[in-house]
Design a protein around this motif. Structure first.
Motif, short mmCIF file in Angstrom:
data_model
loop_
_atom_site.label_atom_id
_atom_site.label_comp_id
_atom_site.label_asym_id
_atom_site.label_seq_id
_atom_site.Cartn_x
_atom_site.Cartn_y
_atom_site.Cartn_z
N SER A 46 0.86 -1.18 0.00
CA SER A 46 0.00 0.00 0.00
C SER A 46 0.90 1.23 0.00
N GLN A 76 -2.95 -4.05 -1.63
CA GLN A 76 -3.36 -3.55 -2.94
C GLN A 76 -2.80 -4.38 -4.08
N THR A 106 -5.58 -5.34 -6.76
CA THR A 106 -5.48 -4.89 -8.15
C THR A 106 -5.02 -5.99 -9.10
N SER A 144 -8.65 3.18 0.85
CA SER A 144 -8.30 1.99 0.09
C SER A 144 -8.46 2.24 -1.41
N GLN A 145 -9.52 2.95 -1.78
CA GLN A 145 -9.70 3.29 -3.20
C GLN A 145 -8.55 4.16 -3.71
N ARG A 151 -5.46 2.16 -4.09
CA ARG A 151 -5.55 1.30 -5.26
C ARG A 151 -5.16 2.06 -6.53
N GLN A 184 -1.93 1.14 -8.93
CA GLN A 184 -2.05 0.92 -10.38
C GLN A 184 -1.18 1.89 -11.17
#
Length: 532
Positions: free
Chosen positions: A349, A362, A366, A484-485, A488, A492
């Motif tokens: 993370s 993550q 992902t 968390s979003q 993420r 990515q």
């Protein structure tokens, strides 16, 4: 006689503090949201006070005696802060995960309102006094806020973070009530309040702020400085006769100057009781060889990471993702800390360490985890053609650089592991001593990691709305989901490649209780002692 701590009546408030409470008063237990889970542990040999013997000496090493006795002065180094820790207990205590609850020796009640902006009202313990018996009052909090926000010329305290979000501090209904007002709705309101205030008179001017020597009147703690022996390089702390809380179990804490190369021998010869070894294999082996000792270890407050330069070849996010999938981060951690009985926790993370509330893996979320086959496919799709030694594209070789400063054995070892992993998918890695595509770093992570988001995360495309929500959401479950979003998106985008959570290692004498490797947890110095 020691005063029992009023912990029972703080139970409901503690739950609210752990998650950031809502409403103008502490919520009833039936409606207080449960704290967000955290997989945090500490290794301190926790023991109840009644199992500890009364009295005893605890001995620490120092590189040098303090020359600055103000814990928040910029010139107070790590050695000074180590000595000053038993003299400056935190007013909001932290647990191993970094969650805050009030320390009833100093703060007996907290009420929080989030109506338009956050207002926190602290009720101070009227028994709390400075070392000259002067009461600790709202005046000290007001003066500390002024000094911490640039309102006193020449005074710029180091930490805590968060005072810049506070717009006003004033006395409430009495000198023992403090009203703290924030610029907006602030879920991390506890951050600046954790260590408590400095004494008002000591932050009134630049001269008053620089403490060239120790004075009892500057501290409010279970211990005070009894003696400093410049010739022998010793600092001795003894019980504070004015301490209003539980009587300290230890009667003496001693700090002794020892040259770095002599600490191992001093510990092995039973001249020291505590030794923060770090992750050095040699020091860990030396500590284990000492008689009557225990090596305590827990996940720490730093993470090992690769800083990714998003310039040059790595300006392409697709290439960054391929590099991420090519790296076996668990193997890197196992190589760095080969002397561990268990490998360190892989860190996945860009916002939270694995032991902090709301952490989500993550890489798993992902699908961007170690997968050399997918990494090679991603490189193929991006046009990087396999060839002898490395891939190439439009006549350019796929060559990345890795920073290995001269004398940095850890970075050199990481380079060797990563070079092999990347070569397996056709990416060549070259070691350099200056700026590089990949730079290994040790990243400190605050106990309030969402209070000030990393710049590279906050600037991720499509992150602006989530950044704003995380900054002001007081519901802990919703905030954890929003964080968390955001993490993420950062994963990515591959703005950084976290590797593993760095462990804490502290060697101690057998029988030492309530001290060791604490994670983020506060040390209750009055409860540190010996079981035999």
């Amino acid at each position: 006689m020691s005063r029992p701590r009023p912990r029972a009546r703080l139970t409901v408030l503690a739950a609210a503090l752990l998650v950031g409470c809502t409403g103008s008063q502490p919520l009833p237990s039936t409606s207080t949201p449960a704290p967000v889970a955290a997989d945090a542990v500490q290794d301190t040999n926790p023991q109840p006070r009644e199992r500890l013997r009364d009295g005893g000496l605890l001995r620490f090493p120092l590189a040098a005696l303090p020359t600055q006795w103000n814990p928040r002065h910029p010139d107070a180094d790590a050695d000074a802060r180590r000595v000053l820790d038993p003299l400056t207990p935190e007013h909001l205590a932290l647990d191993a995960a970094g969650r805050a609850t009030p320390n009833p020796d100093f703060v007996t009640d907290v009420a929080v309102s989030h109506e338009g902006h956050t207002v926190v009202t602290l009720t101070l313990n009227p028994e709390a006094v400075w070392g000259d018996a002067a009461p600790l009052t709202a005046e000290d909090w007001v003066a500390t806020w002024r000094a911490s926000t640039g309102q006193v010329e020449g005074v710029a305290p180091v930490g805590p973070l968060g005072w810049d979000r506070v717009t006003d501090v004033r006395a409430g209904a009495s000198a023992y009530e403090v009203v703290v007002t924030y610029a907006g709705v602030d879920p991390d309101w506890a951050q600046p309040l954790v260590p408590g205030p400095l004494r008002a008179s000591t932050v009134a001017s630049a001269d008053a702020f620089a403490w060239a020597s120790h004075r009892d009147a500057h501290y409010a703690a279970p211990f005070l400085v009894a003696h400093v022996d410049q010739a022998q390089g010793l600092v001795t702390l003894e019980r504070n006769p004015l301490w209003w809380g539980d009587r300290p179990k230890l009667d003496t804490i001693m700090f002794r100057t020892v040259q770095a190369e002599a600490v191992a021998a001093a510990f092995q010869h039973n001249e020291l009781d505590v030794w923060e070894t770090g992750t050095s294999v040699d020091r860990l082996q030396q500590s284990r060889a000492a008689a009557d000792t225990t090596l305590r270890t827990a996940p720490g407050t730093h993470g090992r990471s690769l800083h990714v330069s998003r310039a040059g070849l790595l300006a392409d996010a697709a290439l960054r993702r391929a590099v991420l999938m090519a790296i076996d981060r668990a193997e890197v951690g196992a190589s760095d800390l080969a002397d561990l009985h268990e490998p360190p926790r892989t860190w996945s993370s860009n916002l939270l360490l694995p032991t902090q509330p709301g952490y989500v893996d993550q890489a798993r979320a992902t699908g961007l985890a170690n997968d050399p086959v997918r990494a090679a496919e991603a490189l193929d799709a991006a046009g990087w053609v396999e060839g002898p030694g490395s891939r190439s594209k439009d006549g350019q070789r796929l060559l990345l650089t890795f920073r290995t400063p001269i004398g940095d054995d850890l970075a050199q070892g990481e380079f060797e592991v990563l070079a092999g992993q990347l070569a397996a998918v056709g990416v060549r890695l070259r070691a350099v001593t200056g700026e590089a595509d990949l730079t290994p770093v040790s990243v400190p992570v605050d106990a309030f990691p969402l209070a000030r988001l990393p710049e590279d995360v906050a600037s991720v495309p499509a992150a602006a709305e989530l950044v704003a929500r995380v900054a002001s959401e007081v519901d802990p479950v919703r905030r954890a989901d929003q964080a968390s979003q955001l993490a993420r998106l950062a994963w990515q985008e591959v703005v950084e490649i976290p590797l593993y959570q760095e462990p804490q290692f502290v060697a101690v004498r057998n029988g030492l209780a309530n001290l060791g490797a604490p994670g983020y947890a506060t040390t209750d110095w009055e409860d540190v002692g010996w079981t035999s």
